[in-house]
Scaffold this motif. Structure first.
Motif, short mmCIF file in Angstrom:
data_model
loop_
_atom_site.label_atom_id
_atom_site.label_comp_id
_atom_site.label_asym_id
_atom_site.label_seq_id
_atom_site.Cartn_x
_atom_site.Cartn_y
_atom_site.Cartn_z
N ARG A 264 0.97 -1.03 -0.03
CA ARG A 264 0.03 0.01 -0.19
C ARG A 264 0.96 1.35 0.10
O ARG A 264 0.51 2.07 -0.58
CB ARG A 264 -0.97 -0.05 1.29
CG ARG A 264 -1.88 -0.89 1.07
CD ARG A 264 -3.04 -0.76 2.18
NE ARG A 264 -4.03 -1.66 2.53
CZ ARG A 264 -4.23 -2.63 3.24
NH1 ARG A 264 -3.06 -2.58 4.51
NH2 ARG A 264 -4.81 -3.58 3.39
N SER B 196 2.20 1.73 -3.55
CA SER B 196 1.30 2.27 -4.52
C SER B 196 0.63 3.62 -4.23
O SER B 196 0.22 4.02 -5.25
CB SER B 196 -0.11 1.38 -4.34
OG SER B 196 0.38 0.03 -4.44
N TYR C 150 9.88 -3.10 -8.53
CA TYR C 150 8.54 -2.96 -7.84
C TYR C 150 8.31 -1.46 -7.36
O TYR C 150 7.44 -1.12 -7.38
CB TYR C 150 8.46 -3.68 -6.50
CG TYR C 150 8.22 -5.32 -6.97
CD1 TYR C 150 8.04 -5.70 -8.26
CD2 TYR C 150 8.64 -6.20 -5.65
CE1 TYR C 150 8.10 -7.09 -8.39
CE2 TYR C 150 8.40 -7.35 -6.00
CZ TYR C 150 8.11 -7.84 -7.36
OH TYR C 150 8.21 -9.45 -7.71
N ARG D 245 7.25 -0.06 -10.44
CA ARG D 245 6.10 -0.71 -11.26
C ARG D 245 5.64 -1.31 -9.99
O ARG D 245 5.48 -2.57 -9.88
CB ARG D 245 6.51 -1.42 -12.25
CG ARG D 245 6.80 -0.78 -13.57
CD ARG D 245 5.77 -0.22 -14.36
NE ARG D 245 4.59 -1.33 -14.80
CZ ARG D 245 4.68 -2.30 -15.54
NH1 ARG D 245 5.61 -2.32 -16.47
NH2 ARG D 245 3.72 -3.17 -15.74
N ASP E 1 2.54 -2.46 -9.75
CA ASP E 1 1.63 -3.46 -10.03
C ASP E 1 2.43 -4.60 -10.43
O ASP E 1 1.86 -5.90 -10.08
CB ASP E 1 1.09 -2.82 -11.39
CG ASP E 1 2.30 -2.56 -12.33
OD1 ASP E 1 2.88 -1.74 -12.13
OD2 ASP E 1 2.01 -3.41 -13.56
N VAL F 83 1.94 -7.44 -7.39
CA VAL F 83 0.41 -8.09 -7.38
C VAL F 83 0.62 -9.47 -7.39
O VAL F 83 0.09 -10.02 -6.33
CB VAL F 83 -0.61 -7.41 -8.25
CG1 VAL F 83 -1.95 -8.34 -8.20
CG2 VAL F 83 -0.79 -6.05 -8.06
N ASP F 84 1.27 -9.81 -8.33
CA ASP F 84 1.45 -11.44 -8.47
C ASP F 84 1.95 -12.13 -7.38
O ASP F 84 1.85 -13.35 -7.10
CB ASP F 84 2.25 -11.75 -9.75
CG ASP F 84 1.24 -11.35 -11.15
OD1 ASP F 84 -0.01 -11.30 -10.92
OD2 ASP F 84 1.73 -11.39 -12.10
#
Length: 224
Positions: free
Chosen positions: A119, A122, A175, A178, A180, A183-184
């Protein structure tokens, strides 16, 4: 304060330290037993920033570890050379470290802390360079927490020193740019945590209670 166990933790312990990294210390102490019988309980934590040191009273540390707290728990899983104080009672605590483990607490703590780091990643300001550096740190913590938590879940062992710190640093940079892409990683972790592991459903509190009572008995004040 009677220091029972302390050592060097954080990036130095993980193998992620660089030239500008701070040296972090973590320890636990026993307050004099008589202090628990007055109106005011003794202070349960002492934190300083010069040097960076966190010390928890024995009972508080036990509660944190029983709840799977990653930062507290690593104290009893350090490589031997990173301990700076290791008393007989501290040695006993290392000997019962698996008693603190439980499937639910490890999953909630490690996956929960990793999700918090995601979080933070992001929500960062991508145009701000200090924010970018913090994001790299959050991302490294995310990767480390996932790996350590899954190792505990699947093997019952907490590896403090990372086997591949260079890869963790590289993932941290990726990360940070990016988020996102992480997420994986989190989705895979959730999937693996949902499968049966080796940890018990509940911690074994009896050895912990016995150890803490020995600590209290050892630190009764001598009558004057």
């Amino acid at each position: 304060m009677h220091l029972l166990l302390s050592g060097i933790v954080g990036s130095t312990a993980y193998g992620l330290a660089h030239a500008d990294s701070d040296l972090d210390r973590l320890g636990l102490f026993a307050a004099p037993t008589e202090q628990f019988h007055g109106l005011h309980r003794p202070v349960e934590s002492h934190v300083t920033t010069a040097p960076d040191t966190t010390l928890h009273e024995a009972a508080k540390w036990c509660r944190l570890a029983l709840n799977g707290n990653p930062t507290a728990s690593e104290l009893v899983w350090l490589p031997a050379e990173l301990y700076e104080v290791r008393t007989p009672l501290g040695e006993e605590l290392i000997g019962i470290r698996r008693s603190f483990l439980s499937e639910r607490a490890v999953r909630n703590a490690y996956l929960g802390y990793a999700t918090q780091q995601f979080r933070k990643l992001s929500s960062r300001d991508s145009s701000d360079e200090p924010s970018r550096r913090r994001a790299s740190k959050h991302a490294r913590h995310l990767v480390r927490l996932v790996r350590q938590g899954l190792a505990l879940h699947e093997t019952g062992e907490l590896g403090i020193r990372l086997a591949d710190p260079a890869q963790v640093r590289e993932l941290g940079e990726r990360y940070a740019d990016r988020p996102d892409l992480a997420v994986d990683l989190l989705a895979d972790a959730e999937s693996r945590f949902s499968r049966p592991g080796v940890l018990p459903a509940e911690p074994d509190e009896a050895p912990v209670e016995s150890w803490l009572r020995r600590v209290r008995a050892a630190h009764l004040s001598t009558p004057s």
